[in-house]
Design an enzyme around this catalytic site. Structure first.
Site, PDB file in Angstrom:
ATOM      1  N   LYS A 109      -6.334  16.044 -57.753  1.00 39.92           N
ATOM      2  CA  LYS A 109      -6.114  15.850 -59.202  1.00 39.92           C
ATOM      3  C   LYS A 109      -5.047  14.780 -59.453  1.00 39.92           C
ATOM      4  O   LYS A 109      -5.254  13.846 -60.220  1.00 39.92           O
ATOM      5  CB  LYS A 109      -5.669  17.169 -59.869  1.00 39.92           C
ATOM      6  CG  LYS A 109      -6.668  18.308 -59.729  1.00 39.92           C
ATOM      7  CD  LYS A 109      -6.201  19.562 -60.455  1.00 39.92           C
ATOM      8  CE  LYS A 109      -4.938  20.214 -59.915  1.00 39.92           C
ATOM      9  NZ  LYS A 109      -5.033  20.721 -58.541  1.00 39.92           N
ATOM     10  N   ARG A 155      -4.444  26.343 -67.054  1.00 38.20           N
ATOM     11  CA  ARG A 155      -4.705  27.029 -65.782  1.00 38.20           C
ATOM     12  C   ARG A 155      -5.092  28.484 -65.989  1.00 38.20           C
ATOM     13  O   ARG A 155      -5.389  29.178 -65.013  1.00 38.20           O
ATOM     14  CB  ARG A 155      -3.424  26.999 -64.953  1.00 38.20           C
ATOM     15  CG  ARG A 155      -3.497  26.177 -63.684  1.00 38.20           C
ATOM     16  CD  ARG A 155      -2.104  26.174 -63.094  1.00 38.20           C
ATOM     17  NE  ARG A 155      -2.086  25.844 -61.711  1.00 38.20           N
ATOM     18  CZ  ARG A 155      -1.795  24.623 -61.252  1.00 38.20           C
ATOM     19  NH1 ARG A 155      -1.556  23.634 -62.075  1.00 38.20           N
ATOM     20  NH2 ARG A 155      -1.753  24.427 -59.954  1.00 38.20           N
ATOM     21  N   ARG A 211       0.285  16.735 -46.140  1.00 42.30           N
ATOM     22  CA  ARG A 211       1.283  16.308 -47.117  1.00 42.30           C
ATOM     23  C   ARG A 211       2.638  16.970 -46.839  1.00 42.30           C
ATOM     24  O   ARG A 211       3.689  16.358 -47.041  1.00 42.30           O
ATOM     25  CB  ARG A 211       0.829  16.653 -48.542  1.00 42.30           C
ATOM     26  CG  ARG A 211       1.854  16.217 -49.583  1.00 42.30           C
ATOM     27  CD  ARG A 211       1.346  16.354 -51.004  1.00 42.30           C
ATOM     28  NE  ARG A 211       1.204  17.746 -51.395  1.00 42.30           N
ATOM     29  CZ  ARG A 211       0.684  18.147 -52.551  1.00 42.30           C
ATOM     30  NH1 ARG A 211       0.238  17.260 -53.415  1.00 42.30           N
ATOM     31  NH2 ARG A 211       0.598  19.431 -52.844  1.00 42.30           N
ATOM     32  N   ARG A 270       6.940  19.356 -49.625  1.00 45.87           N
ATOM     33  CA  ARG A 270       6.929  20.151 -50.861  1.00 45.87           C
ATOM     34  C   ARG A 270       7.032  21.640 -50.506  1.00 45.87           C
ATOM     35  O   ARG A 270       6.342  22.110 -49.596  1.00 45.87           O
ATOM     36  CB  ARG A 270       5.627  19.863 -51.631  1.00 45.87           C
ATOM     37  CG  ARG A 270       5.829  19.878 -53.127  1.00 45.87           C
ATOM     38  CD  ARG A 270       4.593  19.398 -53.826  1.00 45.87           C
ATOM     39  NE  ARG A 270       3.800  20.512 -54.332  1.00 45.87           N
ATOM     40  CZ  ARG A 270       2.757  20.369 -55.136  1.00 45.87           C
ATOM     41  NH1 ARG A 270       2.376  19.167 -55.514  1.00 45.87           N
ATOM     42  NH2 ARG A 270       2.086  21.423 -55.557  1.00 45.87           N
ATOM     43  N   ARG A 307      -2.008  29.996 -53.476  1.00 43.02           N
ATOM     44  CA  ARG A 307      -2.348  29.112 -54.608  1.00 43.02           C
ATOM     45  C   ARG A 307      -3.869  29.057 -54.799  1.00 43.02           C
ATOM     46  O   ARG A 307      -4.366  29.031 -55.921  1.00 43.02           O
ATOM     47  CB  ARG A 307      -1.785  27.700 -54.362  1.00 43.02           C
ATOM     48  CG  ARG A 307      -0.279  27.617 -54.571  1.00 43.02           C
ATOM     49  CD  ARG A 307       0.365  26.464 -53.824  1.00 43.02           C
ATOM     50  NE  ARG A 307      -0.077  25.148 -54.204  1.00 43.02           N
ATOM     51  CZ  ARG A 307       0.077  24.053 -53.440  1.00 43.02           C
ATOM     52  NH1 ARG A 307       0.650  24.150 -52.235  1.00 43.02           N
ATOM     53  NH2 ARG A 307      -0.331  22.887 -53.857  1.00 43.02           N
TER      54      ARG A 307
HETATM   55  P1  AP5 Z   1      -3.219  15.617 -54.819  1.00 42.08           P
HETATM   56  O1  AP5 Z   1      -3.822  14.452 -55.504  1.00 42.08           O
HETATM   57  O2  AP5 Z   1      -1.764  15.870 -54.979  1.00 42.08           O
HETATM   58  O3  AP5 Z   1      -4.042  16.925 -55.218  1.00 42.08           O
HETATM   59  P2  AP5 Z   1      -3.781  17.952 -56.373  1.00 42.08           P
HETATM   60  O4  AP5 Z   1      -5.129  18.523 -56.729  1.00 42.08           O
HETATM   61  O5  AP5 Z   1      -2.989  17.320 -57.480  1.00 42.08           O
HETATM   62  O6  AP5 Z   1      -2.936  19.013 -55.566  1.00 42.08           O
HETATM   63  P3  AP5 Z   1      -1.556  19.733 -55.836  1.00 42.08           P
HETATM   64  O7  AP5 Z   1      -1.247  20.473 -54.610  1.00 42.08           O
HETATM   65  O8  AP5 Z   1      -0.524  18.791 -56.344  1.00 42.08           O
HETATM   66  O9  AP5 Z   1      -2.023  20.669 -57.012  1.00 42.08           O
HETATM   67  P4  AP5 Z   1      -1.603  22.062 -57.426  1.00 42.08           P
HETATM   68  O10 AP5 Z   1      -2.588  22.372 -58.488  1.00 42.08           O
HETATM   69  O11 AP5 Z   1      -1.457  23.072 -56.363  1.00 42.08           O
HETATM   70  O12 AP5 Z   1      -0.097  21.774 -57.888  1.00 42.08           O
HETATM   71  P5  AP5 Z   1       0.610  21.517 -59.274  1.00 42.08           P
HETATM   72  O13 AP5 Z   1       1.621  20.488 -59.028  1.00 42.08           O
HETATM   73  O14 AP5 Z   1      -0.339  21.345 -60.410  1.00 42.08           O
HETATM   74  O15 AP5 Z   1      -3.616  15.523 -53.285  1.00 42.08           O
HETATM   75  C1  AP5 Z   1      -3.146  16.439 -52.325  1.00 42.08           C
HETATM   76  C2  AP5 Z   1      -2.982  15.709 -50.988  1.00 42.08           C
HETATM   77  O16 AP5 Z   1      -4.269  15.268 -50.551  1.00 42.08           O
HETATM   78  C3  AP5 Z   1      -2.114  14.438 -51.085  1.00 42.08           C
HETATM   79  O17 AP5 Z   1      -1.381  14.307 -49.914  1.00 42.08           O
HETATM   80  C4  AP5 Z   1      -3.133  13.309 -51.235  1.00 42.08           C
HETATM   81  O18 AP5 Z   1      -2.658  12.087 -50.743  1.00 42.08           O
HETATM   82  C5  AP5 Z   1      -4.304  13.840 -50.421  1.00 42.08           C
HETATM   83  N1  AP5 Z   1      -5.610  13.402 -50.932  1.00 42.08           N
HETATM   84  C6  AP5 Z   1      -5.986  13.262 -52.228  1.00 42.08           C
HETATM   85  N2  AP5 Z   1      -7.262  12.862 -52.312  1.00 42.08           N
HETATM   86  C7  AP5 Z   1      -7.718  12.775 -51.023  1.00 42.08           C
HETATM   87  C8  AP5 Z   1      -8.981  12.432 -50.450  1.00 42.08           C
HETATM   88  N3  AP5 Z   1     -10.045  12.100 -51.210  1.00 42.08           N
HETATM   89  N4  AP5 Z   1      -9.093  12.472 -49.112  1.00 42.08           N
HETATM   90  C9  AP5 Z   1      -8.027  12.815 -48.327  1.00 42.08           C
HETATM   91  N5  AP5 Z   1      -6.806  13.142 -48.802  1.00 42.08           N
HETATM   92  C10 AP5 Z   1      -6.659  13.133 -50.148  1.00 42.08           C
HETATM   93  O19 AP5 Z   1       1.317  22.931 -59.507  1.00 42.08           O
HETATM   94  C11 AP5 Z   1       2.308  23.413 -58.631  1.00 42.08           C
HETATM   95  C12 AP5 Z   1       2.816  24.760 -59.130  1.00 42.08           C
HETATM   96  O20 AP5 Z   1       3.416  24.603 -60.437  1.00 42.08           O
HETATM   97  C13 AP5 Z   1       1.742  25.837 -59.336  1.00 42.08           C
HETATM   98  O21 AP5 Z   1       1.446  26.525 -58.139  1.00 42.08           O
HETATM   99  C14 AP5 Z   1       2.416  26.732 -60.375  1.00 42.08           C
HETATM  100  O22 AP5 Z   1       3.407  27.540 -59.779  1.00 42.08           O
HETATM  101  C15 AP5 Z   1       3.130  25.721 -61.270  1.00 42.08           C
HETATM  102  N6  AP5 Z   1       2.280  25.264 -62.382  1.00 42.08           N
HETATM  103  C16 AP5 Z   1       1.852  23.996 -62.612  1.00 42.08           C
HETATM  104  N7  AP5 Z   1       1.096  23.946 -63.719  1.00 42.08           N
HETATM  105  C17 AP5 Z   1       1.029  25.218 -64.190  1.00 42.08           C
HETATM  106  C18 AP5 Z   1       0.361  25.825 -65.285  1.00 42.08           C
HETATM  107  N8  AP5 Z   1      -0.410  25.109 -66.125  1.00 42.08           N
HETATM  108  N9  AP5 Z   1       0.504  27.168 -65.464  1.00 42.08           N
HETATM  109  C19 AP5 Z   1       1.296  27.899 -64.649  1.00 42.08           C
HETATM  110  N10 AP5 Z   1       1.931  27.402 -63.575  1.00 42.08           N
HETATM  111  C20 AP5 Z   1       1.803  26.064 -63.348  1.00 42.08           C
END
Ligand code: AP5
Length: 190
Positions: A16, A91, A130, A136, A147
């Site tokens: 994402k 979410r 990562r 992280r 997660r």
């Molecule tokens: P990346 O692009 O970062 O993927 P992502 O889907 O954004 O993954 P995240 O782990 O950041 O998402 P998340 O939903 O767990 O975390 P968030 O920050 O929203 O890519 C991941 C890795 O893969 C990178 O190293 C990238 O380079 C690599 N990659 C990407 N594309 C690739 C490809 N095609 N091939 C190979 N490699 C690739 O949330 C974190 C925490 O915050 C949550 O757990 C929760 O506690 C809280 N939170 C956030 N939003 C909310 C909400 N709305 N409600 C409640 N709690 C929330």
């Protein structure tokens, strides 16, 4: 591309953030990531950050009240008037309903919900890679799997929510970053 008010859904590690960065540059709209906003709050030691830290480290969801508050404030800023891409919000169904209410009040409905799909084990592998690079706090195997469980329980029902509103497009997130980027652009053009 005409769609400018976009929700990007997908499990942890689906890509994402990666795709949102490219797409928002291309469309010149703000990239609004609640995960990034919460990590910044943790880093800054704000009251929200202090409440959120342990929850995030455990892979659980921060309360709807906090997240709806920070997303609502961000969406009210001037640069979001011309459009936005929401990454990681909503979410839960409560967040999706709150977003819908907020946008209705602004007279600006969503244009599209894009959902990236990926295989679970590929995601674990990506996030463990990562972890080695960025360190992280929630990128360890136990928390990654929690997660993913939380995504299935709380966030996956939003696919139906947006499908019912005829806003949903599912896109395979497997393949290279460039391949996925191309699919995302084609989906928005269609
Ligand atoms: P990346 O692009 O970062 O993927 P992502 O889907 O954004 O993954 P995240 O782990 O950041 O998402 P998340 O939903 O767990 O975390 P968030 O920050 O929203 O890519 C991941 C890795 O893969 C990178 O190293 C990238 O380079 C690599 N990659 C990407 N594309 C690739 C490809 N095609 N091939 C190979 N490699 C690739 O949330 C974190 C925490 O915050 C949550 O757990 C929760 O506690 C809280 N939170 C956030 N939003 C909310 C909400 N709305 N409600 C409640 N709690 C929330």
């Amino acid at each position: 591309m005409s769609a400018t008010r976009i929700v990007l859904l997908g499990p942890p590690g689906a890509g994402k953030g990666t795709q949102a960065t490219a797409l928002t540059q291309h469309l010149s709209i703000p990239h609004i990531s609640t995960g990034d906003m919460l990590r910044a709050a943790v880093q800054a030691g704000t009251p929200v950050g202090m409440q959120a830290k342990a929850v995030m480290d455990a892979g659980e969801l921060v309360s709807d009240e906090i997240v709806i508050g920070i997303a609502g404030e961000r969406l009210a800023e001037d640069d979001a008037k011309k459009g936005f891409l929401l990454d990681g919000f909503p979410r839960t169904l409560a967040q999706a309903n709150a977003l819908e209410g907020l946008l209705n009040r602004l007279g600006a409905g969503l244009d599209r919900c894009l959902a990236l799909t990926v295989d679970n084990e590929a995601v674990v592998e990506r996030l463990l890679r990562r972890a080695e690079i960025e360190g992280r706090a929630d990128d360890n195997e136990g928390t990654i799997r929690e997660r993913m469980r939380v995504y299935d329980a709380e966030t996956a029902p939003l696919l139906e929510f947006y499908r019912n509103r005829e806003l949903l497009t599912e896109i395979s997130g497997t393949g290279s970053v460039e391949e996925v980027r191309q699919r995302v652009r084609e989906a928005l053009d269609s």
